[in-house]
Each structure stands twice: as structure tokens, then as C-alpha cells.
Design a protein around this motif. Structure first.
Motif, PDB file in Angstrom:
ATOM      1  N   GLU A 174       0.856  -1.199   0.000  1.00 25.84           N
ATOM      2  CA  GLU A 174       0.000   0.000   0.000  1.00 25.84           C
ATOM      3  C   GLU A 174       0.889   1.245   0.000  1.00 25.84           C
ATOM      4  OE1 GLU A 174      -3.302  -0.017  -0.207  1.00 25.84           O
ATOM      5  OE2 GLU A 174      -3.302  -2.211  -0.213  1.00 25.84           O
ATOM      6  N   THR A 175       0.545   2.203  -0.858  1.00 25.58           N
ATOM      7  CA  THR A 175       1.422   3.371  -0.996  1.00 25.58           C
ATOM      8  C   THR A 175       1.411   4.268   0.238  1.00 25.58           C
ATOM      9  OG1 THR A 175      -0.371   4.478  -2.168  1.00 25.58           O
ATOM     10  CG2 THR A 175       1.384   3.514  -3.505  1.00 25.58           C
ATOM     11  N   ASN A 176       0.278   4.326   0.917  1.00 22.22           N
ATOM     12  CA  ASN A 176       0.170   5.241   2.065  1.00 22.22           C
ATOM     13  C   ASN A 176       0.631   4.532   3.339  1.00 22.22           C
ATOM     14  OD1 ASN A 176      -0.464   7.419   3.638  1.00 22.22           O
ATOM     15  ND2 ASN A 176      -2.656   6.912   3.789  1.00 22.22           N
ATOM     16  N   SER A 177       1.920   4.159   3.370  1.00 22.90           N
ATOM     17  CA  SER A 177       2.390   3.373   4.504  1.00 22.90           C
ATOM     18  C   SER A 177       3.884   3.561   4.742  1.00 22.90           C
ATOM     19  CB  SER A 177       2.122   1.884   4.255  1.00 22.90           C
ATOM     20  OG  SER A 177       2.931   1.397   3.195  1.00 22.90           O
ATOM     21  N   ALA A 178       4.287   3.276   5.964  1.00 22.10           N
ATOM     22  CA  ALA A 178       5.711   3.291   6.290  1.00 22.10           C
ATOM     23  C   ALA A 178       6.441   2.183   5.536  1.00 22.10           C
ATOM     24  CB  ALA A 178       5.906   3.122   7.798  1.00 22.10           C
ATOM     25  N   LEU A 179       5.748   1.078   5.303  1.00 18.57           N
ATOM     26  CA  LEU A 179       6.374  -0.024   4.554  1.00 18.57           C
ATOM     27  C   LEU A 179       6.733   0.425   3.138  1.00 18.57           C
ATOM     28  CD1 LEU A 179       7.037  -3.123   4.965  1.00 18.57           C
ATOM     29  CD2 LEU A 179       5.054  -3.522   3.505  1.00 18.57           C
ATOM     30  N   TYR A 180       5.847   1.209   2.541  1.00 20.33           N
ATOM     31  CA  TYR A 180       6.113   1.711   1.188  1.00 20.33           C
ATOM     32  C   TYR A 180       7.349   2.619   1.179  1.00 20.33           C
ATOM     33  CZ  TYR A 180       5.586   4.336  -3.140  1.00 20.33           C
ATOM     34  OH  TYR A 180       5.820   4.932  -4.355  1.00 20.33           O
ATOM     35  N   LEU A 181       7.476   3.437   2.206  1.00 20.60           N
ATOM     36  CA  LEU A 181       8.646   4.315   2.293  1.00 20.60           C
ATOM     37  C   LEU A 181       9.929   3.481   2.391  1.00 20.60           C
ATOM     38  CD1 LEU A 181       7.316   7.084   4.712  1.00 20.60           C
ATOM     39  CD2 LEU A 181       7.535   7.181   2.210  1.00 20.60           C
ATOM     40  N   ALA A 182       9.834   2.339   3.076  1.00 20.99           N
ATOM     41  CA  ALA A 182      10.998   1.453   3.186  1.00 20.99           C
ATOM     42  C   ALA A 182      11.266   0.730   1.865  1.00 20.99           C
ATOM     43  CB  ALA A 182      10.786   0.444   4.305  1.00 20.99           C
ATOM     44  N   ALA A 183      10.196   0.370   1.178  1.00 20.23           N
ATOM     45  CA  ALA A 183      10.344  -0.426  -0.052  1.00 20.23           C
ATOM     46  C   ALA A 183      10.629   0.436  -1.275  1.00 20.23           C
ATOM     47  CB  ALA A 183       9.073  -1.242  -0.297  1.00 20.23           C
ATOM     48  N   GLY A 184      10.019   1.636  -1.298  1.00 22.82           N
ATOM     49  CA  GLY A 184      10.188   2.516  -2.455  1.00 22.82           C
ATOM     50  C   GLY A 184       9.520   1.977  -3.703  1.00 22.82           C
ATOM     51  N   ALA A 185       8.575   1.055  -3.534  1.00 22.05           N
ATOM     52  CA  ALA A 185       7.889   0.453  -4.680  1.00 22.05           C
ATOM     53  C   ALA A 185       6.586  -0.165  -4.185  1.00 22.05           C
ATOM     54  CB  ALA A 185       8.755  -0.620  -5.332  1.00 22.05           C
ATOM     55  N   THR A 186       5.674  -0.420  -5.111  1.00 20.82           N
ATOM     56  CA  THR A 186       4.393  -0.997  -4.714  1.00 20.82           C
ATOM     57  C   THR A 186       4.406  -2.521  -4.742  1.00 20.82           C
ATOM     58  OG1 THR A 186       3.608  -0.744  -6.975  1.00 20.82           O
ATOM     59  CG2 THR A 186       3.001   0.988  -5.405  1.00 20.82           C
ATOM     60  N   THR A 187       5.474  -3.102  -5.263  1.00 19.89           N
ATOM     61  CA  THR A 187       5.616  -4.561  -5.163  1.00 19.89           C
ATOM     62  C   THR A 187       7.020  -4.884  -4.699  1.00 19.89           C
ATOM     63  OG1 THR A 187       6.333  -4.817  -7.446  1.00 19.89           O
ATOM     64  CG2 THR A 187       3.978  -5.080  -7.030  1.00 19.89           C
ATOM     65  N   SER A 188       7.131  -6.040  -4.083  1.00 18.53           N
ATOM     66  CA  SER A 188       8.444  -6.540  -3.688  1.00 18.53           C
ATOM     67  C   SER A 188       8.332  -8.054  -3.632  1.00 18.53           C
ATOM     68  CB  SER A 188       8.847  -5.964  -2.332  1.00 18.53           C
ATOM     69  OG  SER A 188      10.201  -6.297  -2.030  1.00 18.53           O
ATOM     70  N   ARG A 189       9.452  -8.708  -3.391  1.00 18.04           N
ATOM     71  CA  ARG A 189       9.405 -10.142  -3.140  1.00 18.04           C
ATOM     72  C   ARG A 189       9.967 -10.391  -1.755  1.00 18.04           C
ATOM     73  NH1 ARG A 189       8.230 -13.382  -7.493  1.00 18.04           N
ATOM     74  NH2 ARG A 189       9.266 -15.183  -6.562  1.00 18.04           N
ATOM     75  N   VAL A 190       9.396 -11.387  -1.080  1.00 16.59           N
ATOM     76  CA  VAL A 190       9.810 -11.693   0.291  1.00 16.59           C
ATOM     77  C   VAL A 190       9.925 -13.209   0.479  1.00 16.59           C
ATOM     78  CG1 VAL A 190       8.774  -9.607   1.295  1.00 16.59           C
ATOM     79  CG2 VAL A 190       7.402 -11.708   1.113  1.00 16.59           C
ATOM     80  N   ASN A 191      10.666 -13.583   1.516  1.00 15.03           N
ATOM     81  CA  ASN A 191      10.707 -14.996   1.888  1.00 15.03           C
ATOM     82  C   ASN A 191       9.431 -15.350   2.658  1.00 15.03           C
ATOM     83  OD1 ASN A 191      11.229 -13.693   4.293  1.00 15.03           O
ATOM     84  ND2 ASN A 191      13.265 -14.548   4.591  1.00 15.03           N
ATOM     85  N   SER A 192       9.223 -16.623   2.934  1.00 13.11           N
ATOM     86  CA  SER A 192       7.930 -17.026   3.498  1.00 13.11           C
ATOM     87  C   SER A 192       8.067 -18.351   4.242  1.00 13.11           C
ATOM     88  CB  SER A 192       6.894 -17.145   2.373  1.00 13.11           C
ATOM     89  OG  SER A 192       5.575 -17.165   2.895  1.00 13.11           O
ATOM     90  N   PHE A 193       7.921 -18.278   5.579  1.00  7.89           N
ATOM     91  CA  PHE A 193       8.039 -19.475   6.421  1.00  7.89           C
ATOM     92  C   PHE A 193       6.924 -19.486   7.456  1.00  7.89           C
ATOM     93  CE2 PHE A 193      12.334 -18.473   4.927  1.00  7.89           C
ATOM     94  CZ  PHE A 193      12.757 -19.700   4.441  1.00  7.89           C
ATOM     95  N   HIS A 194       5.684 -19.483   6.972  1.00  9.49           N
ATOM     96  CA  HIS A 194       4.572 -19.412   7.933  1.00  9.49           C
ATOM     97  C   HIS A 194       3.385 -20.212   7.441  1.00  9.49           C
ATOM     98  CE1 HIS A 194       2.334 -16.211   5.541  1.00  9.49           C
ATOM     99  NE2 HIS A 194       3.526 -16.165   5.001  1.00  9.49           N
ATOM    100  N   HIS A 195       2.719 -20.923   8.356  1.00  6.84           N
ATOM    101  CA  HIS A 195       1.470 -21.602   7.981  1.00  6.84           C
ATOM    102  C   HIS A 195       0.279 -20.887   8.602  1.00  6.84           C
ATOM    103  CE1 HIS A 195       0.053 -24.018  11.580  1.00  6.84           C
ATOM    104  NE2 HIS A 195       1.204 -23.567  12.010  1.00  6.84           N
ATOM    105  N   GLN A 196       0.582 -19.813   9.352  1.00  8.74           N
ATOM    106  CA  GLN A 196      -0.485 -19.004   9.939  1.00  8.74           C
ATOM    107  C   GLN A 196      -0.382 -17.584   9.382  1.00  8.74           C
ATOM    108  OE1 GLN A 196       0.115 -19.549  14.280  1.00  8.74           O
ATOM    109  NE2 GLN A 196      -1.415 -21.169  14.099  1.00  8.74           N
ATOM    110  N   ALA A 197      -1.436 -16.792   9.559  1.00  5.10           N
ATOM    111  CA  ALA A 197      -1.417 -15.415   9.058  1.00  5.10           C
ATOM    112  C   ALA A 197      -2.480 -14.602   9.786  1.00  5.10           C
ATOM    113  CB  ALA A 197      -1.703 -15.388   7.562  1.00  5.10           C
ATOM    114  N   ILE A 198      -2.314 -13.306   9.738  1.00  7.98           N
ATOM    115  CA  ILE A 198      -3.281 -12.412  10.373  1.00  7.98           C
ATOM    116  C   ILE A 198      -4.635 -12.540   9.673  1.00  7.98           C
ATOM    117  CG2 ILE A 198      -3.863  -9.959  10.666  1.00  7.98           C
ATOM    118  CD1 ILE A 198      -0.743  -9.620  11.203  1.00  7.98           C
TER     119      ILE A 198
END
Ligand code: MN
Length: 235
Positions: free
Chosen positions: A153-177
């Protein structure tokens, strides 16, 4: 003179009578200019307050599944090993830290615990409870590898860290919010809709990510930026 480095208190796992923390968390904090302190498991709330009085920031590390009883559900057949003392310790730390507006960073289980502590819930098992999911969130292979895409989401601190609207991430979870805690917003999702990051814009730094930046910071600018912004928020 010793230069003041922000003190980041990090919660850890407990195996039998041993406290266990992957070195990656501490190494990421050290490399970003902080000092990492591992918090041993305790049920004493006065001791927890004392730790927070020393802390410039709180980092909630990854680990096993939160006990479903802390969000008022019965345990799903696919729930993993739970650690009720760790749960209570982290609920207490998160509520106190956010009450004091102490910068708080939750990673994987840590993000889920932030959400639960402030009134949210989680899927206890993505494959059996979110049948529309067509993304593998339990990747095999090296930890730093960014296995799936997230939409930011563009209106977020995460966006300021990413500098883009998409990224790729690792993933080690079988649960989620699942249901979001009041005051929090979703800032990233996987293509199947699974929540990959949340934050509370009413706080200086209250961010939870479902991925593991502590395994990615040497190779992925988003992960390095998250630790940098976390440390910057402590000063
Ligand atoms: Mn994922």
C-alpha cells in the motif's frame, strides 16, 4: 567514549529450559547500529517493565504458533506447538511498549502477536482455513530467498521502506493475520490475499511483517531499510 547505540530488546523461543534466539536477529540489529539484548522468558510483569525501561525498541522474533486461546478460539487440528508463557510475556510487552509508544517491530510470529495483543485474530492454518490460497507460504530452501510477491500500500511506512508498490519476500509461515486489530492497517498482501505486513500509523514505529527480514537484509534493500527505519525511530 563509547558511542550510544540504541538498545533493542528481543524476545526469544524456549526449548525445554533453554532460551533460544537465532543469531540473525541480533546480527541485523548490530549491523544497523543497535545493541541487541535477548529477553529471557519470565512471567514477572515487574521484570518485563524493567526491561522495557532499558529498551529503546522492542523486537518480537519469530517462532512457534500462538495459543489459540489468547484470541478466544479452540485449537485447530493443524496448530503447532504452543508456548503459553512466551505468549503471556509477549502480550504484556507489546501492550506496554505500544502504550509508551516505544518503537515495536514484529517479525512473523511477532507480527501475529502484535495483532493479537491489540485485539486481532489469526488463521491457525492457512492451507486448511483459507482454501482460496494458491501461494506456498512455507518455502523450501535458503532463508534469504524471496519466494513470493507482495503488493504494498502506498500510504504506509512499509512503502517508504520499499520505495515500490511490489516486492518479493521470503515465506516461512502456515499461519497469518485474519481479523485486524483496531488502529492497525494492512500494508502488504500476497497475491492470494494473505496479509504480509501491518502497521499502526498512530505510533512512531509499530510495524509487523509476516516475512523474515533478518534473513534478507544483506541481499534485499527492503529488509535492510526496515531495520534502519526501526533503529532511526528509536532516537
Ligand atoms: Mn508469505
Amino acid at each position: 567514549m563509547v558511542q550510544k547505540r540504541p538498545i533493542i530488546c528481543i524476545t526469544c523461543r524456549v526449548n525445554s529450559d533453554e532460551n533460544v534466539l537465532s543469531l540473525h536477529y541480533a546480527q541485523a540489529i548490530e549491523a544497523t547500529g543497535g545493541t541487541a539484548i535477548m529477553l529471557p522468558q519470565t512471567e514477572d510483569k515487574e521484570v518485563l517493565s524493567s526491561y522495557l525501561s532499558l529498551a529503546d525498541g522492542l523486537l518480537l522474533s519469530g517462532g512457534g504458533d500462538p495459543d489459540s486461546l489468547i484470541f478466544n478460539e479452540q485449537p485447530h487440528p493443524k496448530i503447532g506447538r504452543v508456548d503459553p508463557i512466551r505468549d503471556q510475556m509477549e502480550l504484556c510487552l507489546i501492550r506496554q511498549a505500544l502504550d509508551q509508544d516505544l518503537p515495536t517491530f514484529g517479525i512473523c510470529r511477532g507480527a501475529q502477536m502484535m495483532n493479537i495483543a491489540m485485539g486481532g485474530t489469526i488463521f491457525q492454518d492457512i492451507p486448511s482455513q483459507l482454501l482460496t490460497s494458491d501461494v506456498n507460504h512455507s518455502q523450501q530452501g535458503v532463508g534469504w530467498y524471496a519466494a513470493h510477491t507482495i503488493q504494498i500500500e502506498t500510504n504506509s511506512a512499509l512503502y517508504l521502506a520499499a520505495g515500490a508498490t511490489t516486492s518479493r519476500v521470503n515465506s516461512f509461515h502456515h499461519q497469518a493475520i485474519r481479523d485486524l486489530a483496531p488502529g492497525f492497517v494492512v500494508t502488504a498482501t500476497a497475491t492470494d490475499g494473505v496479509i504480509e505486513a501491518i502497521e499502526n500509523p498512530n505510533h512512531t514505529f509499530a510495524i509487523g511483517v509476516q516475512f523474515h527480514p533478518e534473513l534478507m537484509w544483506q541481499r534485499h534493500p527492503l529488509a535492510a531499510q526496515l531495520f534502519k527505519r526501526f533503529l532511526d525511530a528509536t532516537t
